[in-house]
Scaffold this motif. Structure first.
Motif, short mmCIF file in Angstrom:
data_model
loop_
_atom_site.label_atom_id
_atom_site.label_comp_id
_atom_site.label_asym_id
_atom_site.label_seq_id
_atom_site.Cartn_x
_atom_site.Cartn_y
_atom_site.Cartn_z
N ALA A 319 -107.36 52.40 -51.33
CA ALA A 319 -108.73 51.79 -51.49
C ALA A 319 -108.34 50.31 -51.01
N LEU A 320 -109.22 49.76 -50.23
CA LEU A 320 -109.51 48.15 -49.93
C LEU A 320 -110.55 47.64 -50.69
N ILE A 321 -110.14 46.82 -51.71
CA ILE A 321 -111.49 46.18 -52.28
C ILE A 321 -111.82 44.79 -51.77
N ALA A 322 -112.89 44.44 -51.50
CA ALA A 322 -113.17 43.12 -51.12
C ALA A 322 -114.30 42.26 -51.73
N PRO A 323 -114.20 41.10 -51.83
CA PRO A 323 -115.21 40.16 -52.61
C PRO A 323 -116.56 40.43 -52.46
N THR A 324 -116.93 40.53 -51.15
CA THR A 324 -118.29 40.69 -50.63
C THR A 324 -118.61 41.90 -49.80
N GLU A 325 -120.11 42.19 -49.73
CA GLU A 325 -120.48 43.19 -49.12
C GLU A 325 -120.13 42.98 -47.32
N VAL A 326 -120.43 41.73 -46.98
CA VAL A 326 -120.08 41.24 -45.67
C VAL A 326 -118.67 41.55 -45.33
N ALA A 345 -110.87 59.20 -36.75
CA ALA A 345 -111.53 60.77 -36.96
C ALA A 345 -110.70 61.53 -37.99
N GLU A 346 -109.34 61.04 -37.98
CA GLU A 346 -108.51 61.73 -38.88
C GLU A 346 -108.47 61.31 -40.20
N LEU A 347 -108.44 60.02 -40.26
CA LEU A 347 -108.16 59.23 -41.51
C LEU A 347 -109.58 59.02 -42.28
N MET A 348 -110.74 58.72 -41.36
CA MET A 348 -112.16 58.85 -41.79
C MET A 348 -112.41 57.34 -42.63
N PRO A 349 -111.87 56.36 -42.19
CA PRO A 349 -112.31 55.03 -42.97
C PRO A 349 -113.68 54.98 -43.49
N THR A 350 -113.94 54.99 -44.71
CA THR A 350 -115.48 55.02 -45.26
C THR A 350 -115.59 53.90 -45.98
N LEU A 351 -116.83 53.53 -45.93
CA LEU A 351 -117.35 52.14 -46.60
C LEU A 351 -118.26 52.49 -47.80
N LEU A 352 -118.07 51.82 -49.03
CA LEU A 352 -118.54 52.31 -50.23
C LEU A 352 -118.91 51.07 -50.87
N THR A 353 -120.28 50.63 -51.11
CA THR A 353 -120.61 49.48 -51.58
C THR A 353 -121.92 49.79 -52.34
N GLY A 354 -122.37 48.81 -53.19
CA GLY A 354 -123.58 48.85 -54.06
C GLY A 354 -124.76 48.89 -53.30
N GLN A 355 -124.72 48.39 -52.29
CA GLN A 355 -125.86 48.13 -51.53
C GLN A 355 -126.25 49.17 -50.64
N LYS A 550 -128.81 34.27 -50.61
CA LYS A 550 -130.09 34.80 -51.12
C LYS A 550 -130.64 35.71 -50.17
N MET A 551 -130.07 35.95 -49.03
CA MET A 551 -130.59 37.07 -48.27
C MET A 551 -130.19 38.22 -48.58
N PRO A 552 -130.90 39.20 -48.30
CA PRO A 552 -130.71 40.57 -48.23
C PRO A 552 -129.30 41.01 -47.85
N SER A 553 -128.56 41.84 -48.21
CA SER A 553 -127.33 41.89 -47.47
C SER A 553 -127.20 42.70 -46.33
N ASP A 557 -125.48 40.64 -43.01
CA ASP A 557 -124.41 41.70 -42.32
C ASP A 557 -124.86 41.52 -40.75
N ALA A 558 -126.38 41.92 -40.58
CA ALA A 558 -126.62 41.96 -39.07
C ALA A 558 -126.54 40.53 -38.64
N ILE A 559 -126.71 39.37 -38.93
CA ILE A 559 -126.41 38.30 -38.54
C ILE A 559 -124.85 37.99 -38.11
N MET A 560 -124.36 38.12 -39.03
CA MET A 560 -122.78 38.20 -39.05
C MET A 560 -122.30 38.84 -37.62
N GLN A 561 -122.98 40.20 -37.62
CA GLN A 561 -122.46 41.02 -36.40
C GLN A 561 -123.14 40.61 -35.10
#
Ligand code: ADP
Ligand code: MG
Length: 725
Positions: A319-326, A345-355, A550-553, A557-561
């Protein structure tokens, strides 16, 4: 009655005073009170007549209040109290900002000792926020001023209700009745380290007869602090070492070896050696408990990923834990990309965040709980009770500064003694590492991957060269014309909204000599800058987007992408972009109100550009005047790109509390006199001593004094965290 350190204050000084002490300083025991050390001392023997006060130096005078007047400040909220004092030959003024209550005691006719740094304002000598002690009556005035010429006069951290003289009195009366005090040092250790006995040290720090008393008392109490702290950290470390870990050996043909075979570049020497250390740690008897420090872009994430793959070799999860959603989202994307389609496909990296939506989250949680997902990336949400793992083998914490020992332990409890790896991009001087991360082993990556164009940094000092402001935006536009992208960072979201929208509140300098020049709010806000850039001819043709916390996450994220895909030219942001964000095409980092940021923070922000083949440009825009501490910080960052050097500058220029940050909060109460950089040699000796003590006597059975101090001096929360597994 004989008092002990654990005696409740109410029993020692009465309920009323105990209540005020509790309110003002959160004190509850005699130990808390006698642990309230003087902030500084003034020597009565050094009394100076007002007419001879040396400007720019610290001095002490005896004088009488002539007149006082308080008025509202012109440029900001609060009152300015101005008091004129005289000693019969000359007069000078005292100024207090936002402390109108002092007018109640600094009344005409009051006499006392005043001590501070001598300034000059509009031709008059001035103390800004001096220490002072008023005399009760003429007799005391006489004694105070003349009898004890050599005896240092203590000044305590004080409040409106508890002035320094009152603290001095109550501490002195408690000392009269104080009995035995536990001593963390054995007789031998005391001799070896030239320390006083505990009780004696307390006596001399509060009631010194000479400077030498203060000196020896401080040395002793610092050593105690260092020893207690290092013992606690080493105990935690041994505690982890006593756990048995699940061995995670690499497997031929497993994910790690396949990944290495597909890597398009060679590992740097430091990546290799740190990688080898991690590989060993993962097959050790005890869980890995390691910190990797290295500058942004030095390749830490890659090293961590390789450790995760070694764990995946035996079907374990990481588990890799980061300070922000972005950042979590970005980590997931870059890991997925590095793995390539087959391994992803084999290791299935998976995101798990509060938002995430409930449905998405449920799906992700299932994959995690079932063990299908072998690499999980997330935020604090990973700490939630609802998150369970099938076989959690490794926890990677990115950017340790936002996580304390407690959170680390919460995560650790989600597996059976999983390995723990902490990554930090903030270079930390050795003794700080020993203090903040003293329970961790530390590895450093110093070599950077090849092929970096590097970065040039310039200061745009608007106070001296206002015209440079226009130049800054022209440069930004030129970079975009060359096909590059630009970050603009502001200290505030909206400077016109009023209230507390400023996101950076650290780094407030000492109250200046002229309070009216005082700190102003940040001048530039994301909202204002984004709209003004859209209107200015130099930049109006650019694709400009604001980005802030203050913007929704999803929007952030969309802007950063979009920025990462090159669909935005200029992002105007707060420090939400501080860490980790990787946009190789971005060439320019413009930081407005740069003096509002800490040295390390500026360095981190700058690390966003110049990482790839495109040369980086960093422009630090500031109103701060040459020679001010604020400007010194900015100039220091422009002068070097060596993160370790800057980390030391940072520690020197600002309070250590800031630098130690949240990670330190639990043990704040135990660090009073100790200064992590200045006392580095002492800390090293304390660590040696703690190591020797614990080696002989791990349960501290024969070190009762130290054991007692460990329990009383460490904050309750921290102890709870240290005990948890
Ligand atoms: P950090 O986590 O320390 O900021 P990363 O691991 O994210 O650094 O690496 C930064 C960039 O450099 C990534 O794009 C990564 O793929 C690349 N990189 C890492 N190691 C090397 C290397 N040895 N040679 C070339 N590029 C590398
Ligand atoms: Mg990284």
């Amino acid at each position: 009655m004989t008092l002990a350190l654990e005696t409740p204050l109410a029993d020692a000084v009465g309920q009323k005073l105990a209540n005020s002490l509790a309110r003002a300083f959160a004190m509850s025991t005699v130990g808390d009170l006698v642990g309230h050390y003087p902030r500084r001392y003034a020597k009565r023997g050094d009394l100076t007549p007002i007419l001879e006060l040396p400007i720019g130096q610290t001095a002490t005078i005896v004088a009488e209040v002539r007149r006082a007047n308080s008025r509202p400040m012109r440029n900001r909220r609060g009152t300015l109290l101005e008091v004129v004092i005289g000693d019969g030959f000359g007069e000078m003024s005292l100024t207090f900002f936002g402390q109108a209550w002092r007018g109640k005691e600094l009344v005409p006719g009051a006499r006392g000792i005043f001590s501070g740094k001598v300034g000059e304002y509009r031709g008059q000598l001035q103390f800004s926020h001096p220490d002072y002690q008023l005399f009760d009556d003429e007799l005391e005035a006489h004694q105070n001023a003349e009898d004890f010429a050599e005896r240092p006069l203590p000044f305590y951290p004080a409040t409106a209700t508890l002035p320094t003289w009152q603290l001095q009195k109550v501490i002195s009366s408690v000392l009269d009745d104080l009995g035995e005090v536990p001593d963390p040092l054995t007789d031998d250790a005391r001799r070896e380290h030239k320390a006083l006995a505990s009780r004696d040290a307390l006596e001399r720090i509060h009631r010194p007869r000479t400077d030498a008393d203060v000196h020896r008392a401080r040395h002793t109490l610092r050593l105690h602090e260092a020893l207690v702290m290092q013992t606690a950290l080493l105990q935690q470390r041994w505690f982890v070492r006593a756990m048995s870990a699940t061995s995670r050996p690499p497997v031929d043909g497993g994910p790690l070896s396949r990944f290495d075979a597909s890597l398009p570049f060679a590992l740097t020497p430091d990546q290799q050696s740190v990688g080898a250390t991690l590989a060993d740690d993962l097959v050790g008897e005890a869980p890995m408990n390691r910190l990797i420090q290295g500058e942004v872009g030095s390749g830490k994430t890659l090293v961590a990923l390789r450790a995760m793959l070694q764990v995946a070799d035996s079907a374990g999860q990481s588990a890799l834990i980061a300070p922000t959603e972005v950042l979590a989202a970005q980590h997931l994307r870059s890991i997925t990309k590095m793995l390539g389609p087959d391994m992803a496909a084999e290791l299935m990296p998976t995101l798990l965040t509060g938002q995430m939506s409930t449905a998405e989250r449920r799906k992700a949680s299932l994959r995690v709980a079932s063990g299908q997902a072998r690499i999980i990336v997330g935020t604090h949400a990973l700490l939630s009770d609802k998150t369970t793992f099938a076989d959690l083998g490794l926890i990677v914490v990115d950017e340790q500064h936002r996580f304390g020992v407690e959170q680390r332990e919460t995560l650790r409890a989600k597996g059976t003694h999983p390995h723990v790896l902490v990554l930090t991009a903030t270079p930390i001087p050795r003794t700080v590492a020993m203090t903040v991360f003293g329970d961790l082993d530390v590895s450093t990556i110093r070599t950077m991957p090849p092929g970096r164009a590097g970065i040039e940094t310039f200061v745009a000092p608007l106070a001296e060269k206002p015209a440079w402001f226009g130049r800054v935006w022209q440069r930004a536009a030129e970079e975009v014309t060359k096909g590059h992208q630009v970050f603009v960072v502001c200290a505030a979201i909206d400077v016109e909204a009023g209230g507390s929208t400023a996101v950076v509140e650290d780094d407030v300098d000492d109250v200046p000599i002229d309070p009216e020049e005082g700190q102003r709010g940040p001048r530039f806000g994301v909202v204002q800058v984004a709209s003004s850039l859209r209107e200015q001819p130099a930049t109006s043709h650019l694709r400009i987007r604001p980005l802030h916390g203050k913007m929704p996450s999803e929007e952030k994220d969309a802007i950063m992408q979009a920025f990462a895909r090159g669909e935005i030219d200029v992002v105007v942001a707060t420090t939400v972009i501080e860490v980790g964000v990787d946009v190789p095409n971005a060439s320019t980092m413009i930081i407005l109100d740069a003096d509002r940021f800490g040295v390390s923070q500026l360095h981190q922000l700058r690390g966003r550009v110049g990482r790839g083949r495109i040369p980086g440009l960093c422009l630090l825009v500031t109103d701060a005047l040459e020679g001010t501490p604020a400007r010194e910080r900015v100039d220091a960052v422009a002068a070097t790109t060596d993160g370790f050097e800057l980390a030391e500058v940072d520690l020197e220029l600002r309070g250590e509390g800031d630098v130690l940050g949240g990670a330190q909060s639990g043990s704040r109460s135990s660090l009073r006199l100790l200064r992590v950089i200045k006392d580095a040699p002492l800390i090293e000796r304390a660590r040696d001593l703690a190591e020797r003590i614990l080696a002989d006597d791990p349960a501290l059975d024969t070190h009762a004094g130290l054991a007692t101090m460990l329990t009383t001096r460490l904050g309750e929360a921290e102890r709870a965290a240290l005990r948890k597994n």
